[in-house]
Write an enzyme that holds these catalytic residues in place. Sequence first.
Site, mmCIF file in Angstrom:
data_model
loop_
_atom_site.group_PDB
_atom_site.id
_atom_site.type_symbol
_atom_site.label_atom_id
_atom_site.label_comp_id
_atom_site.label_asym_id
_atom_site.label_seq_id
_atom_site.Cartn_x
_atom_site.Cartn_y
_atom_site.Cartn_z
ATOM 1 N N PRO A 182 31.274 18.672 36.276
ATOM 2 C CA PRO A 182 31.054 18.625 34.828
ATOM 3 C C PRO A 182 32.335 19.006 34.091
ATOM 4 O O PRO A 182 33.101 19.854 34.555
ATOM 5 C CB PRO A 182 29.962 19.679 34.600
ATOM 6 C CG PRO A 182 29.339 19.909 35.934
ATOM 7 C CD PRO A 182 30.418 19.680 36.942
ATOM 8 N N LYS A 183 32.562 18.370 32.947
ATOM 9 C CA LYS A 183 33.694 18.726 32.099
ATOM 10 C C LYS A 183 33.172 19.682 31.026
ATOM 11 O O LYS A 183 32.470 19.279 30.104
ATOM 12 C CB LYS A 183 34.332 17.488 31.462
ATOM 13 C CG LYS A 183 35.592 17.805 30.674
ATOM 14 C CD LYS A 183 36.197 16.572 30.045
ATOM 15 C CE LYS A 183 37.501 16.925 29.335
ATOM 16 N NZ LYS A 183 37.315 17.972 28.303
ATOM 17 N N TRP A 184 33.536 20.943 31.172
ATOM 18 C CA TRP A 184 32.974 21.986 30.311
ATOM 19 C C TRP A 184 33.654 22.015 28.943
ATOM 20 O O TRP A 184 34.845 21.728 28.822
ATOM 21 C CB TRP A 184 33.096 23.347 30.995
ATOM 22 C CG TRP A 184 32.358 23.386 32.290
ATOM 23 C CD1 TRP A 184 32.882 23.214 33.544
ATOM 24 C CD2 TRP A 184 30.958 23.531 32.468
ATOM 25 N NE1 TRP A 184 31.890 23.259 34.485
ATOM 26 C CE2 TRP A 184 30.689 23.458 33.858
ATOM 27 C CE3 TRP A 184 29.887 23.739 31.585
ATOM 28 C CZ2 TRP A 184 29.412 23.572 34.387
ATOM 29 C CZ3 TRP A 184 28.606 23.862 32.111
ATOM 30 C CH2 TRP A 184 28.382 23.781 33.492
ATOM 31 N N ASP A 220 31.110 17.754 28.095
ATOM 32 C CA ASP A 220 31.451 16.552 27.331
ATOM 33 C C ASP A 220 31.975 15.447 28.243
ATOM 34 O O ASP A 220 32.787 14.631 27.829
ATOM 35 C CB ASP A 220 32.447 16.861 26.206
ATOM 36 C CG ASP A 220 33.774 17.394 26.713
ATOM 37 O OD1 ASP A 220 33.901 17.633 27.928
ATOM 38 O OD2 ASP A 220 34.682 17.577 25.883
ATOM 39 N N GLY A 221 31.473 15.434 29.480
ATOM 40 C CA GLY A 221 31.855 14.358 30.389
ATOM 41 C C GLY A 221 31.908 14.847 31.821
ATOM 42 O O GLY A 221 31.332 15.878 32.181
#
Length: 347
Positions: free
Chosen positions: A45-47, A195-196
């Site tokens: 996950p892109k935090w 967010d990605g």
Amino acid sequence: MVAVAESNAPDHSNAAAYGLSIATEPMEAKLAKALPSGEGWQYEPKWDGFRCIAFKNGTSVDLRAKSGKPLGRYFPEMVALLAGLPATDFVIDGELVIEVTGKLSFDALQMRLHPAESRIRKLSRETPSRLIVFDMLMDTDGTPLLDRDLAYRRERLEVFCDGIKADPDHFIISPTTRNLRVAETWLSGSGGDTDGVVCKRIDEPYRSGERAMTKVKRLRTADCVVGGFRYEKDSKLVGSLLLGLYNDDGQLDHVGFTSAIADIEKPELTARLEALRDAPGFTGKAPRGPSRWTTDRSSDWEPLRPELVVEVKFDQITGRRFRHGTKLLRWRPDKRPSQCDFSQIGL
């Protein structure tokens, strides 16, 4: 608006002091439209937080932002947490986040970048931070891991996290998967705390300062330097920000604009921008006069010292420019202007 003026030159003098023989800039990612598939990919996950490399030597702790600037002053509770861990020597890469009412809040992070220590201390008690770690750059025995592949570094990170038994409310290891379908689920569900998705090769070393990872977002965004601005028509308030990205020659090219500025923010923002006025603003391709889409704006523009960074949402790119106006998402005081180049959007 939160903005911290900073030099384009990174400050990584801490690296040698903590046992690393090279300057340790974070490995970064370039934007892609789709998740890469095939063998050898790890997805995370892109935090939605501040990138942070944490150095510990004995009881001394140093936190560094993506820009290379020190973060420890703004997150004293995280310095204290890391100082109290049983492991006395390590370097880890992760993301600082703050949770407010069950959701990660980027605004709460930005509020920490405050000149008053009393204010920072108050916020550190009211909204304590959490460090989500995803890479290990120096092992607890002082061995640098930068040249080892990600699979090995991840193994060492998991051993490290199991051993320190830190409070999960303030320190956790980021989940990963090598299953593309799981990563696609993460991507489709992003937009809140994440967010990605970030994609990494498991057989690759840690490429400090390079865009050697891939990131995929539900929204197409870019971090841009504010190289200039225009006033509103018949007004002395800012109407639009002129955006730039650095090209391969190190010159700042004008790539578009954003006019999505709230009226309530314009007086303060105008004063801040006027204090940064300095030619040339853009050292590569410079803005032109108004087009048929911008006839209500003055052709004059004010050049700025390249110190401010904003994240904007865009739809399409044509000829190395945003085809339409962009939406201003947030200011990025944690990013160094020189990190805003075309490679982040795959150009």
